[in-house]
Enzyme design. Structure first.
Site, mmCIF file in Angstrom:
data_model
loop_
_atom_site.group_PDB
_atom_site.id
_atom_site.type_symbol
_atom_site.label_atom_id
_atom_site.label_comp_id
_atom_site.label_asym_id
_atom_site.label_seq_id
_atom_site.Cartn_x
_atom_site.Cartn_y
_atom_site.Cartn_z
ATOM 1 N N ASN A 9 0.865 -1.178 0.000
ATOM 2 C CA ASN A 9 0.000 0.000 0.000
ATOM 3 C C ASN A 9 0.903 1.229 0.000
ATOM 4 O O ASN A 9 1.523 1.538 1.011
ATOM 5 C CB ASN A 9 -0.887 -0.034 1.255
ATOM 6 C CG ASN A 9 -1.673 1.253 1.443
ATOM 7 O OD1 ASN A 9 -1.783 2.071 0.521
ATOM 8 N ND2 ASN A 9 -2.217 1.445 2.635
ATOM 9 N N TRP A 10 0.952 1.914 -1.152
ATOM 10 C CA TRP A 10 1.879 3.051 -1.261
ATOM 11 C C TRP A 10 1.308 4.325 -0.646
ATOM 12 O O TRP A 10 1.965 5.355 -0.634
ATOM 13 C CB TRP A 10 2.249 3.286 -2.728
ATOM 14 C CG TRP A 10 3.049 2.159 -3.332
ATOM 15 C CD1 TRP A 10 3.549 1.059 -2.671
ATOM 16 C CD2 TRP A 10 3.462 2.012 -4.693
ATOM 17 N NE1 TRP A 10 4.233 0.250 -3.533
ATOM 18 C CE2 TRP A 10 4.197 0.800 -4.790
ATOM 19 C CE3 TRP A 10 3.294 2.780 -5.847
ATOM 20 C CZ2 TRP A 10 4.751 0.348 -5.997
ATOM 21 C CZ3 TRP A 10 3.835 2.331 -7.048
ATOM 22 C CH2 TRP A 10 4.568 1.131 -7.110
ATOM 23 N N LYS A 11 0.071 4.283 -0.223
ATOM 24 C CA LYS A 11 -0.589 5.454 0.390
ATOM 25 C C LYS A 11 -0.388 6.699 -0.506
ATOM 26 O O LYS A 11 -0.326 6.560 -1.714
ATOM 27 C CB LYS A 11 -0.051 5.688 1.793
ATOM 28 C CG LYS A 11 -0.021 4.400 2.624
ATOM 29 C CD LYS A 11 0.237 4.667 4.063
ATOM 30 C CE LYS A 11 0.396 3.338 4.786
ATOM 31 N NZ LYS A 11 0.438 3.480 6.221
ATOM 32 N N HIS A 94 -9.259 1.001 5.183
ATOM 33 C CA HIS A 94 -7.952 1.205 5.820
ATOM 34 C C HIS A 94 -8.120 2.133 7.017
ATOM 35 O O HIS A 94 -8.928 3.066 6.982
ATOM 36 C CB HIS A 94 -6.963 1.801 4.810
ATOM 37 C CG HIS A 94 -5.548 1.759 5.299
ATOM 38 N ND1 HIS A 94 -5.048 2.673 6.192
ATOM 39 C CD2 HIS A 94 -4.544 0.876 5.059
ATOM 40 C CE1 HIS A 94 -3.779 2.372 6.459
ATOM 41 N NE2 HIS A 94 -3.457 1.283 5.784
ATOM 42 N N GLU A 96 -6.444 4.500 8.093
ATOM 43 C CA GLU A 96 -6.234 5.932 7.839
ATOM 44 C C GLU A 96 -7.488 6.557 7.228
ATOM 45 O O GLU A 96 -7.791 7.721 7.486
ATOM 46 C CB GLU A 96 -5.001 6.120 6.933
ATOM 47 C CG GLU A 96 -3.724 5.883 7.726
ATOM 48 C CD GLU A 96 -2.567 5.337 6.918
ATOM 49 O OE1 GLU A 96 -2.565 5.447 5.687
ATOM 50 O OE2 GLU A 96 -1.642 4.783 7.551
ATOM 51 N N GLU A 166 -4.986 -5.185 10.797
ATOM 52 C CA GLU A 166 -3.950 -4.181 10.990
ATOM 53 C C GLU A 166 -4.186 -3.446 12.308
ATOM 54 O O GLU A 166 -4.952 -2.471 12.345
ATOM 55 C CB GLU A 166 -3.982 -3.164 9.858
ATOM 56 C CG GLU A 166 -3.792 -3.766 8.491
ATOM 57 C CD GLU A 166 -3.247 -2.738 7.507
ATOM 58 O OE1 GLU A 166 -2.138 -2.941 7.040
ATOM 59 O OE2 GLU A 166 -3.918 -1.732 7.255
ATOM 60 N N GLY A 172 2.888 1.976 10.639
ATOM 61 C CA GLY A 172 3.827 3.085 10.452
ATOM 62 C C GLY A 172 4.569 3.485 11.713
ATOM 63 O O GLY A 172 5.206 4.540 11.755
ATOM 64 N N SER A 213 3.866 -2.408 10.201
ATOM 65 C CA SER A 213 5.333 -2.408 10.300
ATOM 66 C C SER A 213 5.969 -3.737 9.924
ATOM 67 O O SER A 213 6.915 -4.188 10.575
ATOM 68 C CB SER A 213 5.768 -1.960 11.707
ATOM 69 O OG SER A 213 5.304 -0.652 11.964
ATOM 70 N N GLY A 235 5.120 1.195 4.570
ATOM 71 C CA GLY A 235 6.452 1.798 4.400
ATOM 72 C C GLY A 235 7.444 0.932 3.640
ATOM 73 O O GLY A 235 8.149 1.419 2.749
HETATM 74 C C1 PEP Z 1 -0.463 -0.029 5.972
HETATM 75 O O1 PEP Z 1 -0.405 1.029 5.395
HETATM 76 O O2 PEP Z 1 -1.467 -0.750 5.790
HETATM 77 C C2 PEP Z 1 0.636 -0.453 6.834
HETATM 78 C C3 PEP Z 1 0.537 -1.585 7.465
HETATM 79 O O3 PEP Z 1 1.711 0.398 6.928
HETATM 80 P P1 PEP Z 1 3.167 0.062 7.569
HETATM 81 O O4 PEP Z 1 3.629 -1.239 6.939
HETATM 82 O O5 PEP Z 1 4.032 1.210 7.178
HETATM 83 O O6 PEP Z 1 2.991 -0.077 9.035
#
Ligand code: PEP
Length: 262
Positions: A9-11, A94, A96, A166, A172, A213, A235
């Site tokens: 997921n490049w956000k 998600h 976010e 998640e 993150g 992460s 990330g």
């Molecule tokens: C995500 O964006 O779904 C995610 C898990 O991010 P990260 O791997 O950076 O924690």
């Protein structure tokens, strides 16, 4: 065979040029991993260019969100059919989007149904906050998110759904759930809910990704757990080296599992 599914997921990262550059670096490295399903979700504007590069390749391309209406006066939104013109899948719910953009279990459900109707595969994200985790509410929160988010979904439709667990405190932050804790939620909370709704056979075939992460140094031990069927990676999907290392970890787990069966 349990086929691990790793999605990046490049956000809101990468211009079109940067996205093309990143995927061009990833593609040759991914040729040797047909034992792992791999996908990326660039931002909307970069999706067509990335999808063009990925035609006929083992890298699926998705969007990070969609709207549930087919067309009309919804400035700034993108309809399911528009996403399906270019994408294989879409991410909904998600954290976010839940935190910053008012996503609720009800709107997750609307997006999910619209995405499935448009022929897309869907990654549905769930997960608790740190406060909820510390208050021992993980099971209640995830149960609510799954029951409401997947309300009205049929067993056939479920074949197109991946769940991403998640924990929000792990996204993150560099803080990862232990493989045992994450597996416990997958195995003892999410999988039983899927079994209740879709039956054992379908639920066992559905993939439950962990997200939060994931890095090259922890991916393999997470994927080696019985009910962690892959990962949603933020990330660490933004550079070819780290994303490919994570895929290597997934492939290693698959090879070990297959060998131990012989
Ligand atoms: C995500 O964006 O779904 C995610 C898990 O991010 P990260 O791997 O950076 O924690």
């Amino acid at each position: 065979m349990r086929k691990i599914f790793v999605a990046g997921n490049w956000k809101m990262n990468k211009t079109i040029a940067e996205a093309v550059d990143l995927v061009s670096k990833m593609l040759p490295e991914l040729e040797n991993f047909d034992d792992v399903d791999v996908a990326v979700a660039p931002s909307y504007l970069a999706v067509p260019a990335v999808a063009e590069l990925c035609k006929g390749k083992a890298l699926k391309v998705g969007a990070q969100n969609l709207f549930w209406e087919e067309s009309g006066a919804y400035t700034g939104e993108v309809a399911p059919q528009m996403v399906a013109e270019v994408c294989d899948f879409v991410i909904v719910g998600h954290s976010e989007r839940r935190t910053y953009f008012g996503e609720t279990d009800e709107t997750v459900n609307k997006r999910l149904k619209a995405a499935l109707a448009a022929g897309l595969d869907v990654i549905v994200c769930v997960g608790e906050t740190l406060e909820e985790n510390e208050a021992g509410q993980t099971e209640a929160v995830v149960t609510r998110q799954i029951s409401k988010g997947l309300a009205g979904i049929t067993e056939d439709q479920a074949a197109h759904i991946t769940i991403a667990y998640e924990p929000i405190w792990a996204i993150g932050t560099g803080r990862t759930a232990t493989p045992e804790d994450a597996n416990n939620v997958h195995k003892n909370v999410i999988r039983p809910l899927l079994k209740q709704q879709f039956g054992d056979q379908r639920a066992n075939a559905m993939r439950i990704q962990y997200g939060g992460s994931i890095k090259p140094n922890n991916a393999a031990e997470l994927f080696a757990m019985s009910d962690i069927d892959g990962g949603l990676v933020g990330g660490a999907s933004l550079t070819a080296d780290s994303f490919v290392s994570i895929i290597k970890g997934a492939s290693l787990v698959t090879i070990v599992e297959e060998t131990s069966k012989e």
